[in-house]
Enzyme design. Structure first.
Site, PDB file in Angstrom:
ATOM      1  N   LEU A  16      61.326  99.142   0.186  1.00 53.84           N
ATOM      2  CA  LEU A  16      60.528  98.076   0.912  1.00 53.84           C
ATOM      3  C   LEU A  16      58.750  98.441   0.604  1.00 53.84           C
ATOM      4  O   LEU A  16      58.103  97.479   0.380  1.00 53.84           O
ATOM      5  CB  LEU A  16      60.796  97.762   2.113  1.00 53.84           C
ATOM      6  N   GLY A  17      58.383  99.751   0.588  1.00 47.65           N
ATOM      7  CA  GLY A  17      57.030  99.975   0.447  1.00 47.65           C
ATOM      8  C   GLY A  17      56.810 101.330   1.000  1.00 47.65           C
ATOM      9  O   GLY A  17      57.508 101.940   1.736  1.00 47.65           O
ATOM     10  N   GLY A  19      53.771 103.309   3.369  1.00 46.16           N
ATOM     11  CA  GLY A  19      52.952 103.096   4.385  1.00 46.16           C
ATOM     12  C   GLY A  19      52.275 104.379   4.609  1.00 46.16           C
ATOM     13  O   GLY A  19      52.462 105.458   3.792  1.00 46.16           O
ATOM     14  N   GLY A  22      54.720 107.067   5.525  1.00 46.30           N
ATOM     15  CA  GLY A  22      55.969 107.380   4.634  1.00 46.30           C
ATOM     16  C   GLY A  22      56.451 106.123   4.095  1.00 46.30           C
ATOM     17  O   GLY A  22      56.031 105.087   4.268  1.00 46.30           O
ATOM     18  N   ALA A  23      57.708 106.342   3.380  1.00 52.17           N
ATOM     19  CA  ALA A  23      58.169 105.235   2.473  1.00 52.17           C
ATOM     20  C   ALA A  23      59.420 104.629   3.572  1.00 52.17           C
ATOM     21  O   ALA A  23      60.067 105.059   4.518  1.00 52.17           O
ATOM     22  CB  ALA A  23      59.197 105.496   1.491  1.00 52.17           C
ATOM     23  N   THR A  24      59.434 103.137   3.425  1.00 48.77           N
ATOM     24  CA  THR A  24      60.282 102.322   4.246  1.00 48.77           C
ATOM     25  C   THR A  24      61.622 101.611   3.300  1.00 48.77           C
ATOM     26  O   THR A  24      60.926 101.258   2.069  1.00 48.77           O
ATOM     27  CB  THR A  24      59.671 101.106   5.017  1.00 48.77           C
ATOM     28  N   LYS A  41      62.913 104.542   7.829  1.00 47.26           N
ATOM     29  CA  LYS A  41      61.497 105.005   7.316  1.00 47.26           C
ATOM     30  C   LYS A  41      61.626 106.675   7.117  1.00 47.26           C
ATOM     31  O   LYS A  41      62.137 107.331   8.204  1.00 47.26           O
ATOM     32  CB  LYS A  41      60.604 104.694   8.263  1.00 47.26           C
ATOM     33  N   ASP A 141      45.813  99.490  14.196  1.00 46.24           N
ATOM     34  CA  ASP A 141      46.032  99.048  12.803  1.00 46.24           C
ATOM     35  C   ASP A 141      46.525  97.717  13.031  1.00 46.24           C
ATOM     36  O   ASP A 141      47.335  97.329  12.191  1.00 46.24           O
ATOM     37  CB  ASP A 141      46.579 100.170  11.801  1.00 46.24           C
TER      38      ASP A 141
END
Length: 499
Positions: A16-17, A19, A22-24, A41, A141
């Site tokens: 998914l992406g 961030g 880390g990666a999700t 995640k 954020d």
């Protein structure tokens, strides 16, 4: 990782992406029959290779503690699991079926939000912030990429808690040297106030971010222009919403945090006051309050339905409804709705059961203790000598037989019991809300009691330290609305004590 199964439970099906933390991945939970989706995640706190493994473990555990606490709110994804495998650390969280607000704002840039849309957004976000801030966390954020509009109900779900600043106890055990690895993020440019840019975030720095998103949705502007002298955001020209709501948003984004709203609950209170002024007197008696609870603390927020009564956005000054007696729906005897918002409420505190609540001074209090626990009842004044039923609010505190009982499980059993207790019982509202800063469930139901009287009752319950706290408003159906405002004020004042 695609196609692999980690921890023997979670099959990775989509990246998914990447961030801040880390990666999700989108995954399937293989343990359940329908293999429901979830998010996995892979935790990565920093690119700095000098961070020692023991410190990374501390950071991982602290992040899990934050996610578990904030995930108790109905508008924040629930943390389902955390684990380590093959030298990597993972979080598993609830999957939210929806779209990122950033995508929505990009797609609909030519179609600006209405007054109703921005109001609903503010209500949801202030509910979430009030809850997060109660743990002394600052999100830091908040931006459209960290908000999901849930498909099933359009509610706004907050995500992206990797930059949380903790002013409480989660990080207290870290040394000053280790602390340099936390709270380093200053958020996303355009949504960050000046104090946060200087690494001096306040709770109302989050409020500023929400206000900036509201302005972006109303104007299509981003970044939002600033006055070069005052640093105020310039956005009002051409925006067709009520001046009162404009004033609320303006106060959310004051450049100096000392002139901004100091808490999310203050914003919620002004949103509530605004909503109440938007109900035309001719339509007030047609309103069904149990259908329009906002997501903020359980109060008579007349939110979604109230603003949607407006025929079109207007920038005319608000003219509040005349102060006069309002008649309740179905009130054949034409009794007035009790107006208690100018009354000094009395405080009832139960030290043994660790709660307090405020109630109208004209109501009588009775305590009853039996084998199942203690019940405190607040009884309304009798309206006439011929009244067969006195409306009342009771608070029941019981120890749960099974300490592992969840709110969802209790809700299911409580509804089943209601249907066996009352003839023709019908659940007309069931909602996840927040009460006493804890997840709670609210229901409204009708039926016939043991004396063959038609009733309409409201119940709210929450769980704390192995105890179930149940607040029940019992009313003759034709008088239900007569005391509803007082009841919602009482529920809103309910607090649980820490010791």
């Amino acid at each position: 990782m695609l196609g692999t199964t980690i921890h023997s439970h979670y099959k990775i099906i989509k990246f998914l992406g990447m961030g801040r933390s880390g990666a999700t991945y989108l995954a399937e939970n293989l343990d359940l029959p329908d293999r429901p989706p979830c998010l996995v995640k892979k935790f990565q706190h920093s690119d700095d290779p000098t961070i020692a493994e023991p410190l990374v473990d501390k950071l991982f555990e602290a992040q899990a503690a934050i996610l578990q606490q904030v995930g108790q709110h109905p508008l924040v994804p629930t943390l389902l699991a955390k684990f380590q495998e093959h030298g990597s650390r993972y979080f598993v969280s609830e999957y939210i079926d929806g779209d990122l607000l950033s995508d929505e704002l990009a797609i609909t840039s030519g179609s600006l939000w209405s007054q109703t849309q921005v109001f609903d957004f503010l209500v949801d976000m202030m509910s979430t912030l009030d809850f997060i801030h109660s743990f002394k966390y600052i999100h830091q954020d908040i931006n459209p990429k960290n908000i999901i509009r849930q498909k099933k109900d359009g509610r706004f779900i907050s995500i992206g808690f990797s930059a949380v600043k903790d002013l409480g106890s989660v990080w207290h055990h870290l040394s000053k040297q280790d602390a340099r690895y936390i709270n380093v993020s200053i958020g996303t440019p355009g949504y960050v106030p000046s104090e946060q840019e200087q690494h001096k975030s306040q709770f109302n720095s989050d409020i500023y971010a929400v206000g900036a998103i509201a302005i972006q949705a109303l104007t299509g502007q981003f970044p939002i222009l600033k006055d070069p002298h005052t640093h105020e955001l310039k956005w009002r020209d051409g925006v067709k919403i009520n001046l009162k709501l404009m004033g609320i948003i303006d106060k959310m984004v004051r450049p100096d945090y000392r002139n901004r709203y100091q808490s999310a609950s203050e914003v919620s209170q002004d949103l509530q006051a605004f909503a109440l002024t938007q109900i035309p007197p001719s339509k007030f008696d047609k309103l069904k309050p149990h259908l329009i609870f906002g997501a903020t603390v359980c109060t008579l927020l007349l939110s979604f339905g109230a603003v949607k009564l407006l025929s079109a956005p207007t920038i005319q000054p608000i003219v509040p409804p005349p102060v006069k007696i309002v008649r309740a729906p179905g009130n054949s005897q034409n009794k007035p709705i009790e107006k208690n918002n100018r009354v000094n409420l009395k405080l009832y505190s139960d030290k043994s059961q660790k709660f307090s609540i405020k109630y109208p001074p004209s109501w009588r209090v009775e305590d009853i203790t039996n084998s199942t626990g203690k019940t405190t009842t607040f009884i309304s004044p009798k309206q006439s000598a011929v009244d067969k039923y006195q409306e009342n609010v009771s608070i029941r505190v019981e120890t749960l037989p099974n300490p592992q009982t969840t709110l969802a499980n209790y809700t299911k059993s409580a509804i089943a019991k209601i249907k066996t207790t009352y003839q023709d019982a019908k659940i007309i509202e069931s909602s996840s809300i927040v009460m006493a800063k804890k997840p709670a469930n609210l229901i409204v139901y009708t039926g016939t009691d043991e004396n063959s009287l038609p009733i309409e009752n409201l119940e709210v319950w929450t769980i704390d330290r192995g105890q179930i706290y149940v607040i029940t408003y019992k009313a003759d159906r034709q008088h239900y609305y007569g005391f509803l405002q007082s009841v919602m004020t009482m529920i809103n004042s309910f607090e649980l004590k820490n010791s």
